[in-house]
Write an enzyme that holds these catalytic residues in place. Structure first.
Site, PDB file in Angstrom:
ATOM      1  CB  CYS A 186      -0.655  -0.366   0.933  1.00  0.00           C
ATOM      2  SG  CYS A 186      -1.696  -1.347   1.518  1.00  0.00           S
ATOM      3  CG  LEU A 187       4.452   3.765  -3.026  1.00  0.00           C
ATOM      4  CD1 LEU A 187       4.902   4.255  -1.351  1.00  0.00           C
ATOM      5  CD2 LEU A 187       5.418   3.543  -3.221  1.00  0.00           C
ATOM      6  CB  SER A 192       1.501  10.007  -2.998  1.00  0.00           C
ATOM      7  OG  SER A 192       1.792   9.617  -2.953  1.00  0.00           O
ATOM      8  CB  SER A 222      -2.171  -5.223  -6.744  1.00  0.00           C
ATOM      9  OG  SER A 222      -2.021  -4.624  -7.819  1.00  0.00           O
ATOM     10  CD  GLU A 433       6.146  -3.919  -9.812  1.00  0.00           C
ATOM     11  OE1 GLU A 433       7.317  -3.268 -10.641  1.00  0.00           O
ATOM     12  OE2 GLU A 433       6.376  -4.839  -8.909  1.00  0.00           O
TER      13      GLU A 433
HETATM   14  S1  MYA Z   1       2.872   0.115  -6.669  1.00  0.00           S
HETATM   15  C1  MYA Z   1       3.037   1.899  -6.833  1.00  0.00           C
HETATM   16  C2  MYA Z   1       4.262   1.581  -7.680  1.00  0.00           C
HETATM   17  N1  MYA Z   1       4.817   3.278  -7.341  1.00  0.00           N
HETATM   18  C3  MYA Z   1       6.128   3.544  -7.785  1.00  0.00           C
HETATM   19  O1  MYA Z   1       6.651   2.939  -8.491  1.00  0.00           O
HETATM   20  C4  MYA Z   1       6.345   5.476  -8.064  1.00  0.00           C
HETATM   21  C5  MYA Z   1       7.213   5.830  -8.837  1.00  0.00           C
HETATM   22  N2  MYA Z   1       8.118   6.870  -8.277  1.00  0.00           N
HETATM   23  C6  MYA Z   1       9.272   6.374  -7.252  1.00  0.00           C
HETATM   24  O2  MYA Z   1      10.072   5.397  -7.901  1.00  0.00           O
HETATM   25  C7  MYA Z   1      10.050   7.870  -6.633  1.00  0.00           C
HETATM   26  O3  MYA Z   1       9.096   8.248  -6.095  1.00  0.00           O
HETATM   27  C8  MYA Z   1      11.341   8.390  -7.613  1.00  0.00           C
HETATM   28  C9  MYA Z   1      11.754   9.474  -6.565  1.00  0.00           C
HETATM   29  C10 MYA Z   1      11.962   7.801  -8.216  1.00  0.00           C
HETATM   30  C11 MYA Z   1      10.286   9.512  -8.678  1.00  0.00           C
HETATM   31  N3  MYA Z   1      16.011   3.105  -5.542  1.00  0.00           N
HETATM   32  O4  MYA Z   1      14.390  12.196  -3.719  1.00  0.00           O
HETATM   33  P1  MYA Z   1      14.454  11.363  -4.211  1.00  0.00           P
HETATM   34  C12 MYA Z   1      16.504   7.037  -3.087  1.00  0.00           C
HETATM   35  C13 MYA Z   1      17.592   3.100  -4.508  1.00  0.00           C
HETATM   36  O5  MYA Z   1      15.109  10.389  -5.929  1.00  0.00           O
HETATM   37  P2  MYA Z   1      11.642  11.181  -5.082  1.00  0.00           P
HETATM   38  C14 MYA Z   1       2.627  -0.992  -8.045  1.00  0.00           C
HETATM   39  O6  MYA Z   1       2.694   0.116  -9.262  1.00  0.00           O
HETATM   40  C15 MYA Z   1      17.798   7.968  -3.391  1.00  0.00           C
HETATM   41  O7  MYA Z   1      19.028   7.267  -3.557  1.00  0.00           O
HETATM   42  N4  MYA Z   1      16.924   4.306  -3.789  1.00  0.00           N
HETATM   43  O8  MYA Z   1      12.641  10.702  -4.470  1.00  0.00           O
HETATM   44  C16 MYA Z   1       1.912  -2.051  -7.837  1.00  0.00           C
HETATM   45  C17 MYA Z   1      17.634   8.610  -2.288  1.00  0.00           C
HETATM   46  O9  MYA Z   1      18.445   8.539  -1.051  1.00  0.00           O
HETATM   47  P3  MYA Z   1      19.221   9.340  -0.214  1.00  0.00           P
HETATM   48  C18 MYA Z   1      15.867   5.291  -4.008  1.00  0.00           C
HETATM   49  O10 MYA Z   1      12.685  12.477  -5.804  1.00  0.00           O
HETATM   50  C19 MYA Z   1       1.357  -2.574  -8.993  1.00  0.00           C
HETATM   51  C20 MYA Z   1      16.045   8.819  -1.358  1.00  0.00           C
HETATM   52  O11 MYA Z   1      15.738   7.681  -2.158  1.00  0.00           O
HETATM   53  C21 MYA Z   1      15.181   4.482  -5.251  1.00  0.00           C
HETATM   54  O12 MYA Z   1      10.892  11.466  -3.892  1.00  0.00           O
HETATM   55  C22 MYA Z   1       1.812  -4.114  -8.706  1.00  0.00           C
HETATM   56  C23 MYA Z   1      14.617  10.331  -1.689  1.00  0.00           C
HETATM   57  O13 MYA Z   1      15.223  10.340  -3.380  1.00  0.00           O
HETATM   58  C24 MYA Z   1      15.350   3.297  -5.878  1.00  0.00           C
HETATM   59  N5  MYA Z   1      14.642   3.607  -7.060  1.00  0.00           N
HETATM   60  O14 MYA Z   1      11.153   9.818  -6.293  1.00  0.00           O
HETATM   61  C25 MYA Z   1       2.925  -4.700  -9.723  1.00  0.00           C
HETATM   62  N6  MYA Z   1      14.538   6.028  -6.054  1.00  0.00           N
HETATM   63  O15 MYA Z   1      18.924  10.129   1.141  1.00  0.00           O
HETATM   64  C26 MYA Z   1       2.608  -6.657  -9.693  1.00  0.00           C
HETATM   65  C27 MYA Z   1      15.010   7.282  -5.355  1.00  0.00           C
HETATM   66  O16 MYA Z   1      20.385   8.225   0.364  1.00  0.00           O
HETATM   67  C28 MYA Z   1       4.242  -6.685  -9.617  1.00  0.00           C
HETATM   68  N7  MYA Z   1      15.802   6.019  -3.694  1.00  0.00           N
HETATM   69  O17 MYA Z   1      20.353  10.235  -1.302  1.00  0.00           O
HETATM   70  C29 MYA Z   1       4.362  -7.775 -10.768  1.00  0.00           C
HETATM   71  C30 MYA Z   1       5.234  -7.752 -10.915  1.00  0.00           C
HETATM   72  C31 MYA Z   1       5.457  -9.472 -11.752  1.00  0.00           C
HETATM   73  C32 MYA Z   1       4.893 -10.188 -12.349  1.00  0.00           C
HETATM   74  C33 MYA Z   1       4.273 -11.707 -11.878  1.00  0.00           C
HETATM   75  C34 MYA Z   1       3.479 -11.423 -13.660  1.00  0.00           C
HETATM   76  C35 MYA Z   1       3.739 -13.663 -13.744  1.00  0.00           C
END
Ligand code: MYA
Length: 623
Positions: A186-187, A192, A222, A433
Site C-alpha cells: 500500500c503506497l 501521490s 492490487s 510499478e
Molecule cells: S505500486 C506503486 C508503484 N509506485 C511507484 O513506483 C512510484 C514511483 N516513484 C518513485 O519511484 C520515486 O518516487 C522517484 C523518486 C524515483 C520518482 N532505488 O529524492 P529521491 C533513494 C534505491 O530521488 P523522489 C504498483 O504500481 C534515493 O537515492 N533508492 O526521491 C503496484 C534517495 O536516497 P538518499 C532509491 O524524488 C503494481 C532517496 O531514495 C530509489 O521523491 C503491482 C530519496 O530519493 C530506487 N529506485 O522520488 C505490480 N529511488 O537520500 C505487481 C529513490 O540516500 C507486480 N531512491 O540520497 C507483479 C510483478 C511480477 C509479475 C508477474 C506476472 C506473472
C-alpha cells in the site's frame, strides 16, 4: 520527483552553484562540499554514465543455478504449464473478474504463494532465477492471475522478506507463503502516484510508545480487497537528535486486516488484468503495534523503493513469457493464413513484423535472466538495470501484442481470438510499478548524479595539481573529439563472432559517457529541467544495456555450442546494429541545434494546447 530533482541538482557540479548563488539548504550544501570520495559500483549501467565499461556483472552471462536448483525448477515447468494450459481459464477469469476459489486452492497446493520464502518458513525457497522461470510461464497464460500472485509476493510481503526482523518473518511469512493469508503493498494515494515521497497517510506513536495510530487512504491497491496482510507506507514524525527538529519521514508498517479500523472498497472496474483484485484500502485510527514497524522509523521510503527494485526483474521475465506465446500465435497465423495466393509468411511486411517481435522478446529475456542472475550472485546495486528491464519489457510486450493482433487482421480484434484480452492486460505494465516516463527520468538523473560526483572529484584533483588526472582526462577528451573510442575493447570477453558488435558497444559506451559529460558541463544544475534530453539519454541507456545483455547471452550460447547459437548470433548482431544507430541518433540529438529547436517547438505546442484547454487549430470546415 521534486526531491529527486533537487538532490540531483545539488550533487551535480560544485562550480555552477558557486557562480549562480542558487539557494540550497544546508543539508544539500554539506553534501555538495563534502570531500567524500565519489562512489564506486559494479553496476554496468551506472558506469556507462562515466563512459566506463565495467563488465563485472555482465560478462560472462550468469550461470547461477546449481545442478540441484536446475533440476528442482525443471520439475515445476511441465506441471505449471499443464495447469495453466488445461485447468486455469484466463478468458473466464477475465470475464468473471476474479480468480475462482478452486484455482486459488490449486495454486496454494502448488506452493505458488510463497515461491521465494525460505523452506523453513513454509515457502519453496526459490532463487530469483528460479522464480523468474515460473513467472515466465504464468505470464504466457494469464497476466491477471500473475498480478494477483505478483502483488502478493513480488511486492506485498517482499518487505518482510527483505527487511523484516526474525520475529516478523517467523510470524508472517508462513501464513503468506501457504496462501492462507494474501498480502498487498500500500503506497499509492489519491494525491501521490509517481511522487511516492509525498504520501499523506500518517502514523503517530502513542504516548505509551506501544503502538502507532495510523490514518490514511490508499488507492488502486492490487489485492487490496482480498488481502489480510498489508505493507503500508505512512509519514511518521521523526526527531533528528542532532538538531532537535522533528520532521515527517516515511516509515513502513505491517498491518493486519484484523486490526480495527482497516477497511477496503469494492473491486475497481479496469481495462485489463481484471481477474486481479484492485481496491481502495483505508486506515482509520488503526493501532499498529510498534513491533510491526518494518525497517527503521523514517526509513520507509528506501524500503518502498527497494521492494520495487527487487521485484522488477519478475515483470521482465513474466512479459518475456507473454511475448513467447504471442510469437507462437503469430507464427501459427502467418504459416496458415493464405492471402493473394500465398501464405502470409512470405510477405516482406509480415517478415519485418515477426523479426521485430522476435528481437524484442530476445532482448527482454536476455535482460530478465541477466538481472535475476546478478541478483542471485549478490549484486546490490541493480536499480538502474531493474528499471531498464521493466521499461524495455513492458514496451516490447505492448508492441508484440499490437503486431500479433495486426497479423491476425480482423480476427485479432475479436474477443474470441483471445488477443485483445492480452493487449488490455498489458497496458498497465507501462504504468504501474513506476511509470516508464518516471523511470526514464530516474535512470538519467541517477546516472548523471553518479557521473557528476566523479566529475567534481576530477575537477578538484586537477585544481590541486594532479598531473596524472589532468593528462588522462585531456587524453580522453582529445580522443572523443577525434571520434576515437575511449573505451577498451572487450573482445577478450565476447565470442570472436561478435567482435564487430562488441566494438560497436564499446564505441557507444564511450560516446554515451562523452554525452553525459557534455550535458553536465553545458547545463550544470539546470539539466534537471531538460526532460526532453533526459528521456533521450535514458533511451540510449536502455539500448546500451540491451546490447550488453544480448552480447553476453549469445557469447555464452556460442561457447557452449547451444543448438540455437547461430540464430542468437543473428539476433544479437541485428539488435546491436539497430541499437548502435539509435544510440548515435539519440546522443547526437542531445546537442544538435535542429533537435533542440524541435524540442522547443514541441514544448510550445503543448503549452498552447494546455492554455487553450484543448486543440487550438480551428476546425478545417469552420463548423
Ligand atoms: S505500486 C506503486 C508503484 N509506485 C511507484 O513506483 C512510484 C514511483 N516513484 C518513485 O519511484 C520515486 O518516487 C522517484 C523518486 C524515483 C520518482 N532505488 O529524492 P529521491 C533513494 C534505491 O530521488 P523522489 C504498483 O504500481 C534515493 O537515492 N533508492 O526521491 C503496484 C534517495 O536516497 P538518499 C532509491 O524524488 C503494481 C532517496 O531514495 C530509489 O521523491 C503491482 C530519496 O530519493 C530506487 N529506485 O522520488 C505490480 N529511488 O537520500 C505487481 C529513490 O540516500 C507486480 N531512491 O540520497 C507483479 C510483478 C511480477 C509479475 C508477474 C506476472 C506473472
Amino acid at each position: 520527483m521534486a526531491s529527486l530533482l533537487l538532490r540531483s541538482a545539488a550533487t551535480l557540479i560544485r562550480p555552477c552553484l558557486q557562480r549562480s548563488n542558487t539557494p540550497v539548504s544546508s543539508v544539500l550544501l554539506s553534501r555538495l562540499y563534502s570531500d567524500k570520495k565519489p562512489p564506486e559500483t559494479d553496476s554496468f549501467v551506472m558506469n556507462t554514465f562515466l563512459g566506463r565499461m565495467n563488465t563485472t556483472e555482465v560478462f560472462p552471462y550468469p550461470d547461477v543455478m546449481s545442478t540441484e536448483e536446475r533440476e528442482n525448477i525443471a520439475m515445476f515447468v511441465d506441471p505449471v504449464n499443464k495447469f495453466f494450459e488445461e485447468v486455469n481459464d484466463a478468458a473466464r477469469n477475465d470475464k468473471e473478474e476474479t480468480v475462482p476459489p478452486e484455482i486459488m486452492a490449486q495454486l496454494k497446493d502448488m506452493g505458488a504463494f510463497g515461491l521465494q520464502v525460505p523452506t523453513n518458513l513454509k515457502g519453496l525457497g526459490l532463487t530469483n532465477t528460479q522464480y523468474a522461470r515460473l513467472t515466465e510461464i504464468i505470464g504466457g497464460y494469464d497476466l491477471g492471475v500473475g498480478i494477483m500472485l505478483g502483488a502478493h509476493q513480488s511486492i506485498g510481503f517482499k518487505g518482510i522478506l527483505l527487511f523484516g526482523n526474525e520475529q516478523q518473518k517467523e510470524k508472517y511469512l508462513p501464513m503468506v507463503a501457504s496462501g492462507e493469508k494474501i498480502a498487498a503493498y500500500c503506497l499509492t494515494e489519491p494525491t501521490s502516484g509517481s511522487d511516492a515521497n509525498s504520501i499523506r497517510s500518517r502514523a503517530v506513536k502513542s504516548d505509551d510508545g506501544k503502538h502507532y495510530v495510523l490514518n490514511g487512504g490508499k488507492i488502486w491497491i492490487s489485492n487490496g480487497g482480498i488481502a489480510d496482510i498489508f505493507t503500508v507506507f505512512a509519514q511518521t514524525p521523526v526527531l533528528n537528535p542532532a538538531t532537535g527538529e522533528t520532521k515527517d519521514k516515511v516509515s513502513a508498517f505491517i498491518v493486519e486486516r484484523s486490526f480495527p479500523g482497516v477497511t477496503s472498497g469494492p473491486p475497481e472496474k479496469k481495462m485489463g488484468i481484471k481477474a486481479s483484485n484492485t481496491a481502495e484500502v483505508h486506515f482509520d485510527n488503526v493501532h499498529v503495534p510498534v513491533e510491526n514497524l518494518l525497517g527503521g522509523e523514517g526509513e520507509g521510503f528506501k524500503v518502498a523503493m527497494n521492494i520495487l527494485n527487487n521485484g522488477r526483474f519478475g515483470m521482465a521475465s513474466a512479459l518475456s513469457g507473454t511475448m513467447r506465446k504471442l510469437i507462437s500465435r503469430a507464427v501459427d497465423q502467418v504459416s496458415n493464413r493464405v492471402q493473394f495466393g500465398n501464405k502470409l509468411e512470405v510477405y516482406g511486411v509480415v517478415r519485418e513484423k515477426l523479426a521485430r517481435m522476435t528481437l524484442a522478446h530476445f532482448v527482454t529475456e536476455s535482460m530478465a535472466y541477466l538481472l535475476s542472475g546478478n541478483m542471485d550472485s549478490g549484486s546490490v546495486e541493480f536499480q538502474l538495470e531493474a528499471a531498464i528491464s521493466k521499461i524495455y519489457g513492458s514496451e516490447a510486450a505492448w508492441m508484440v501484442a499490437d503486431e500479433c493482433i495486426q497479423l491476425h487482421g480482423g480476427m485479432g480484434f475479436m474477443t474470441e481470438c483471445g488477443l485483445e484480452r492480452v493487449m488490455r492486460d498489458l497496458r498497465i505494465f507501462r504504468i504501474f510499478e513506476g511509470s516508464n516516463d518516471i523511470l526514464r527520468l530516474f535512470i538519467s538523473l541517477t546516472g548523471l548524479q553518479f557521473a557528476g560526483k566523479h566529475l567534481r572529484a576530477v575537477q578538484s584533483s586537477i585544481k590541486s595539481g594532479d598531473v596524472n588526472t589532468l593528462f588522462s582526462e585531456g587524453f580522453k577528451r582529445t580522443k572523443r573529439v577525434m571520434g576515437m573510442s575511449t573505451v577498451d575493447s572487450i573482445n577478450d570477453q565476447v565470442h570472436h563472432k561478435l567482435a564487430t558488435s562488441a566494438n560497436q558497444m564499446a564505441q557507444c559506451v564511450g560516446e554515451f559517457g562523452g554525452a553525459c559529460d557534455h550535458l553536465l558541463m553545458k547545463y550544470r544544475k539546470n539539466i534537471i529541467h531538460e526532460q526532453f534530453l533526459l528521456q533521450r539519454l535514458a533511451n540510449a541507456s536502455i539500448d546500451l544495456y540491451g546490447m550488453a545483455a544480448v552480447l553476453s547471452r549469445t557469447s555464452k550460447s556460442l561457447s557452449d555450442g547451444s543448438p540455437s547459437a547461430n540464430h542468437e548470433l543473428l539476433l544479437a548482431t541485428t539488435f546491436c546494429q539497430q541499437a548502435n544507430s539509435r544510440i548515435k541518433t539519440n546522443l547526437a540529438s542531445l546537442s544538435a541545434r535542429f533537435d533542440i529547436e524541435l524540442d522547443s517547438s514541441m514544448a510550445d505546442i503543448a503549452k498552447a494546447t494546455t492554455e487553450n484547454g484543448g486543440v487550438v487549430s480551428v476546425h478545417p470546415l469552420r463548423i
